[in-house]
Design an enzyme around this catalytic site. Structure first.
Site, PDB file in Angstrom:
ATOM      1  N   GLU A   1       0.826  -1.216   0.000  1.00 13.59           N
ATOM      2  CA  GLU A   1       0.000   0.000   0.000  1.00 13.59           C
ATOM      3  C   GLU A   1       0.858   1.263   0.000  1.00 13.59           C
ATOM      4  O   GLU A   1       0.736   2.099   0.887  1.00 13.59           O
ATOM      5  CB  GLU A   1      -0.877   0.026   1.265  1.00 13.59           C
ATOM      6  CG  GLU A   1      -1.699  -1.216   1.519  1.00 13.59           C
ATOM      7  CD  GLU A   1      -2.237  -1.298   2.955  1.00 13.59           C
ATOM      8  OE1 GLU A   1      -1.905  -0.435   3.793  1.00 13.59           O
ATOM      9  OE2 GLU A   1      -2.986  -2.248   3.235  1.00 13.59           O
ATOM     10  N   PRO A   2       1.743   1.439  -0.969  1.00 14.08           N
ATOM     11  CA  PRO A   2       2.583   2.639  -0.945  1.00 14.08           C
ATOM     12  C   PRO A   2       1.791   3.888  -1.323  1.00 14.08           C
ATOM     13  O   PRO A   2       0.921   3.838  -2.198  1.00 14.08           O
ATOM     14  CB  PRO A   2       3.655   2.353  -1.996  1.00 14.08           C
ATOM     15  CG  PRO A   2       3.009   1.403  -2.952  1.00 14.08           C
ATOM     16  CD  PRO A   2       2.008   0.599  -2.156  1.00 14.08           C
ATOM     17  N   GLY A   3       2.067   4.990  -0.660  1.00  8.77           N
ATOM     18  CA  GLY A   3       1.426   6.258  -0.981  1.00  8.77           C
ATOM     19  C   GLY A   3       2.494   7.291  -1.355  1.00  8.77           C
ATOM     20  O   GLY A   3       2.816   7.493  -2.528  1.00  8.77           O
ATOM     21  N   ARG A   4       3.073   7.887  -0.309  1.00  4.99           N
ATOM     22  CA  ARG A   4       4.071   8.949  -0.486  1.00  4.99           C
ATOM     23  C   ARG A   4       5.160   8.613  -1.517  1.00  4.99           C
ATOM     24  O   ARG A   4       5.518   9.452  -2.337  1.00  4.99           O
ATOM     25  CB  ARG A   4       4.746   9.193   0.870  1.00  4.99           C
ATOM     26  CG  ARG A   4       5.698  10.376   0.905  1.00  4.99           C
ATOM     27  CD  ARG A   4       6.500  10.380   2.212  1.00  4.99           C
ATOM     28  NE  ARG A   4       5.686  10.149   3.373  1.00  4.99           N
ATOM     29  CZ  ARG A   4       5.078  11.101   4.086  1.00  4.99           C
ATOM     30  NH1 ARG A   4       5.234  12.359   3.748  1.00  4.99           N
ATOM     31  NH2 ARG A   4       4.343  10.782   5.121  1.00  4.99           N
TER      32      ARG A   4
ATOM     33  N   ARG B   1       2.002  20.366   5.661  1.00  3.32           N
ATOM     34  CA  ARG B   1       2.975  19.500   6.336  1.00  3.32           C
ATOM     35  C   ARG B   1       3.914  20.234   7.282  1.00  3.32           C
ATOM     36  O   ARG B   1       4.174  19.745   8.381  1.00  3.32           O
ATOM     37  CB  ARG B   1       3.755  18.656   5.322  1.00  3.32           C
ATOM     38  CG  ARG B   1       2.842  17.713   4.513  1.00  3.32           C
ATOM     39  CD  ARG B   1       3.627  16.746   3.639  1.00  3.32           C
ATOM     40  NE  ARG B   1       4.399  15.821   4.434  1.00  3.32           N
ATOM     41  CZ  ARG B   1       5.703  15.912   4.650  1.00  3.32           C
ATOM     42  NH1 ARG B   1       6.404  16.869   4.074  1.00  3.32           N
ATOM     43  NH2 ARG B   1       6.307  15.050   5.426  1.00  3.32           N
TER      44      ARG B   1
ATOM     45  N   TYR C   1       3.654  18.763  10.942  1.00  6.66           N
ATOM     46  CA  TYR C   1       4.715  17.840  11.367  1.00  6.66           C
ATOM     47  C   TYR C   1       6.092  18.505  11.434  1.00  6.66           C
ATOM     48  O   TYR C   1       7.093  17.802  11.460  1.00  6.66           O
ATOM     49  CB  TYR C   1       4.870  16.676  10.380  1.00  6.66           C
ATOM     50  CG  TYR C   1       3.622  16.022   9.864  1.00  6.66           C
ATOM     51  CD1 TYR C   1       2.821  15.249  10.697  1.00  6.66           C
ATOM     52  CD2 TYR C   1       3.268  16.138   8.528  1.00  6.66           C
ATOM     53  CE1 TYR C   1       1.695  14.599  10.193  1.00  6.66           C
ATOM     54  CE2 TYR C   1       2.133  15.498   8.020  1.00  6.66           C
ATOM     55  CZ  TYR C   1       1.356  14.742   8.862  1.00  6.66           C
ATOM     56  OH  TYR C   1       0.249  14.107   8.359  1.00  6.66           O
TER      57      TYR C   1
ATOM     58  N   CYS D   1      -3.633  33.742   8.856  1.00  8.47           N
ATOM     59  CA  CYS D   1      -3.474  34.383  10.164  1.00  8.47           C
ATOM     60  C   CYS D   1      -3.223  33.364  11.265  1.00  8.47           C
ATOM     61  O   CYS D   1      -4.091  33.077  12.091  1.00  8.47           O
ATOM     62  CB  CYS D   1      -4.712  35.214  10.463  1.00  8.47           C
ATOM     63  SG  CYS D   1      -4.899  36.505   9.238  1.00  8.47           S
ATOM     64  N   GLU D   2      -2.041  32.749  11.231  1.00 13.99           N
ATOM     65  CA  GLU D   2      -1.580  31.785  12.228  1.00 13.99           C
ATOM     66  C   GLU D   2      -0.063  31.862  12.243  1.00 13.99           C
ATOM     67  O   GLU D   2       0.549  31.876  11.179  1.00 13.99           O
ATOM     68  CB  GLU D   2      -1.934  30.345  11.814  1.00 13.99           C
ATOM     69  CG  GLU D   2      -3.383  29.985  11.778  1.00 13.99           C
ATOM     70  CD  GLU D   2      -3.983  29.693  13.145  1.00 13.99           C
ATOM     71  OE1 GLU D   2      -3.207  29.481  14.100  1.00 13.99           O
ATOM     72  OE2 GLU D   2      -5.215  29.690  13.234  1.00 13.99           O
TER      73      GLU D   2
ATOM     74  N   TYR E   1       0.482  14.248   0.363  1.00 10.68           N
ATOM     75  CA  TYR E   1      -0.016  14.847   1.607  1.00 10.68           C
ATOM     76  C   TYR E   1       0.047  16.376   1.590  1.00 10.68           C
ATOM     77  O   TYR E   1       0.304  17.006   2.610  1.00 10.68           O
ATOM     78  CB  TYR E   1       0.723  14.268   2.827  1.00 10.68           C
ATOM     79  CG  TYR E   1       0.579  12.767   2.915  1.00 10.68           C
ATOM     80  CD1 TYR E   1      -0.644  12.203   3.257  1.00 10.68           C
ATOM     81  CD2 TYR E   1       1.637  11.920   2.599  1.00 10.68           C
ATOM     82  CE1 TYR E   1      -0.802  10.825   3.304  1.00 10.68           C
ATOM     83  CE2 TYR E   1       1.489  10.540   2.649  1.00 10.68           C
ATOM     84  CZ  TYR E   1       0.264  10.001   3.004  1.00 10.68           C
ATOM     85  OH  TYR E   1       0.100   8.637   3.039  1.00 10.68           O
TER      86      TYR E   1
HETATM   87  C1  PLP Z   1      -1.314   6.191   4.955  1.00 12.08           C
HETATM   88  C2  PLP Z   1      -1.343   4.718   4.771  1.00 12.08           C
HETATM   89  C3  PLP Z   1      -0.571   4.101   3.778  1.00 12.08           C
HETATM   90  C4  PLP Z   1       0.394   4.870   2.920  1.00 12.08           C
HETATM   91  O1  PLP Z   1       1.446   5.404   3.648  1.00 12.08           O
HETATM   92  P1  PLP Z   1       2.656   6.143   2.889  1.00 12.08           P
HETATM   93  O2  PLP Z   1       3.555   6.546   3.970  1.00 12.08           O
HETATM   94  O3  PLP Z   1       2.070   7.289   2.161  1.00 12.08           O
HETATM   95  O4  PLP Z   1       3.253   5.133   1.963  1.00 12.08           O
HETATM   96  C5  PLP Z   1      -0.702   2.749   3.600  1.00 12.08           C
HETATM   97  N1  PLP Z   1      -1.546   2.015   4.375  1.00 12.08           N
HETATM   98  C6  PLP Z   1      -2.295   2.574   5.347  1.00 12.08           C
HETATM   99  C7  PLP Z   1      -3.185   1.720   6.151  1.00 12.08           C
HETATM  100  C8  PLP Z   1      -2.212   3.925   5.577  1.00 12.08           C
HETATM  101  O5  PLP Z   1      -2.946   4.473   6.552  1.00 12.08           O
END
Ligand code: PLP
Length: 432
Positions: free
Chosen positions: A288-291, A327, A331, A358-359, A386
């Site tokens: 499940e890669p995102g970033r 971000r 973070y 305004c923060e 993100y």
């Molecule tokens: C956010 C998330 C991801 C993706 O994370 P990345 O750091 O963006 O790769 C995969 N699985 C789950 C369950 C998540 O909550």
């Protein structure tokens, strides 16, 4: 190192380069895009996304696998479409993301549904369209899903998200696989939870899942999580419950400021070796890669509004803000900031780059050496993940426009949000 005469050398992500004094993405001049579409503007390279994806595909080649892009990283339709057309399934975390996913053309069987708080209507809709798997995070959720599925005369495909209790060595807000955070089921309760799931007539156990955090820059936490997960699979299958797929989640980091995360292909080669050694070489793998698929493929272009030099700090006020780039405020994240058309650096100064919101938390970069004038444009790098998906309307600011660059041509994939768009759902009270 790509830099222009006089400016401090800044290493740029792949697909970004200076030529003739102008920053380009895949050969397209960014300043021209900013002039054409206005700022703030997100620009993405399709080739960069596909190249990030191909690192995973290389690593998993020859194995039964499904890459499910975690769409919360960037859920813009054209980006989903790009990754889906390249073979990705999608990892979703809400009913809204499910509808986006379907609109982008994903096969429902390639959708997995993560998250700790799925509602009954979300479960019903996901069952109705036939998603591939629910990644379940608690016994209470398991019971509700069982009830909803039985009510529809169906069996919901489930994985249980286990909390492997490994430290991903990342920021605490994006660490999810340690005891004491809300995600997953504790290691010692996993077997009993699987027994419970297997006994529910509305559920069909298909897999096991873990996701230990985000922006992980070392291989070791993955290797440990895989070992912990396989220990559990040993026990679950010994109890007579077959596990079809192993889902190791996402979380691989990217280079924001000199980090050196492992290459996705190399990481998977090592993980596959471990699977082979432990006798799981034939098992289907889900990730499940995102970033890591989109983060370095995008930049946010912004215009310098005002220079505000001061006694203690020099502020560079730009037209992008925390509502566009949350971000840093959320973070303390670092994004490189570079000029689109570098000057000669004769007037290099150290600036805090801040937005108009305004923060005091509305900053984009601190202590950055830049030679700029009002009206110059900058690129905030590694803004593909993100950022847009977390953008808000705080201060009644419309969300930015987005452009996708593909082989020298650019396409507007999201129009700038107007104030009318924002006001559409509201109403004044009736006049007394
Ligand atoms: C956010 C998330 C991801 C993706 O994370 P990345 O750091 O963006 O790769 C995969 N699985 C789950 C369950 C998540 O909550």
């Amino acid at each position: 190192m790509s830099h222009s005469a006089g400016q401090l050398p800044v290493s740029l992500p792949p697909h970004f380069a200076y030529s003739s004094g102008q920053l380009h993405i895949d050969g397209v001049e960014l300043d021209a895009l900013a002039r054409a579409h206005g700022t703030p503007l997100f620009v993405y390279s399709k080739a960069a996304m596909l190249s990030a994806l191909s690192a995973y595909q290389r690593g998993l080649k020859g194995r039964d696998h499904q890459i499910c892009y975690a769409m919360k990283a960037n859920s813009t339709l054209a980006i989903l479409q790009t990754l889906v057309q390249a073979g990705c399934g999608l990892d979703i975390v809400s009913g809204g993301e499910l509808e986006r996913a379907l609109t982008a053309g994903v096969a429902p069987s390639k959708v997995i549904f993560s998250g700790v708080g799925k509602t009954r209507p979300e479960m019903r809709r996901a069952l109705e369209v036939g998603i591939g798997c629910f990644n379940v995070e608690s016994t209470a959720e398991l019971d509700v899903l069982d009830e909803v599925a039985r009510g529809m005369g169906l069996r919901a495909p489930v994985s249980i998200r286990v909390n492997p209790n490994v430290d991903p060595k990342t920021h605490p807000y994006i660490s999810t696989g340690l005891k004491g955070n809300k995600f997953g089921i504790a290691h010692e309760e996993v077997l009993a939870t699987y027994r419970h799931a297997a006994a529910c007539s509305g559920l069909r156990v298909v897999g096991i899942d873990c996701h230990i955090g985000s922006q992980i820059t070392e291989a070791a936490p993955y290797m440990d999580a895989m070992d912990r997960m396989l220990d559990l699979v040993d026990a679950i299958e010994a109890a007579g419950i077959p596990i079809e797929h192993l889902d190791l989640g996402g979380g691989l980091g990217i280079d924001y400021n000199g980090e050196t995360p492992p290459d996705a292909g190399a990481l998977w080669q090592a993980l596959l070796q471990k699977l082979d050694t432990r006798g799981y070489g034939q098992r289907k793998i889900v990730i499940e890669p995102g970033r890591s698929l989109v983060g370095n493929a995008g930049a946010c272009l912004t215009e310098v509004l005002y220079l505000k030099p001061g006694e203690q700090k020099n502020f560079l006020i730009v037209d992008a803000a925390m509502n566009d780039l949350p971000r840093p405020a959320m973070y303390q994240a670092f994004h490189k900031i570079v000029p689109l058309s570098p000057r000669d650096a004769l007037a290099m100064k150290t600036w805090d780059v801040v937005g108009p919101v305004c923060e005091s938390g509305d900053w984009i970069g601190r202590d950055r050496a830049l030679d700029v004038q009002a009206g110059d444009r900058l690129a905030v790098l590694a803004a593909g993940a993100y950022c847009m998906s977390m953008a808000s309307n705080y201060n009644t600011r419309g969300r930015a426009a987005e452009v996708l660059v593909d082989g020298g041509t650019s396409t507007l994939i999201r129009m700038r949000e107007s104030t009318a768009d924002q006001l559409r759902l509201e109403s004044l009270l009736p006049v007394a």
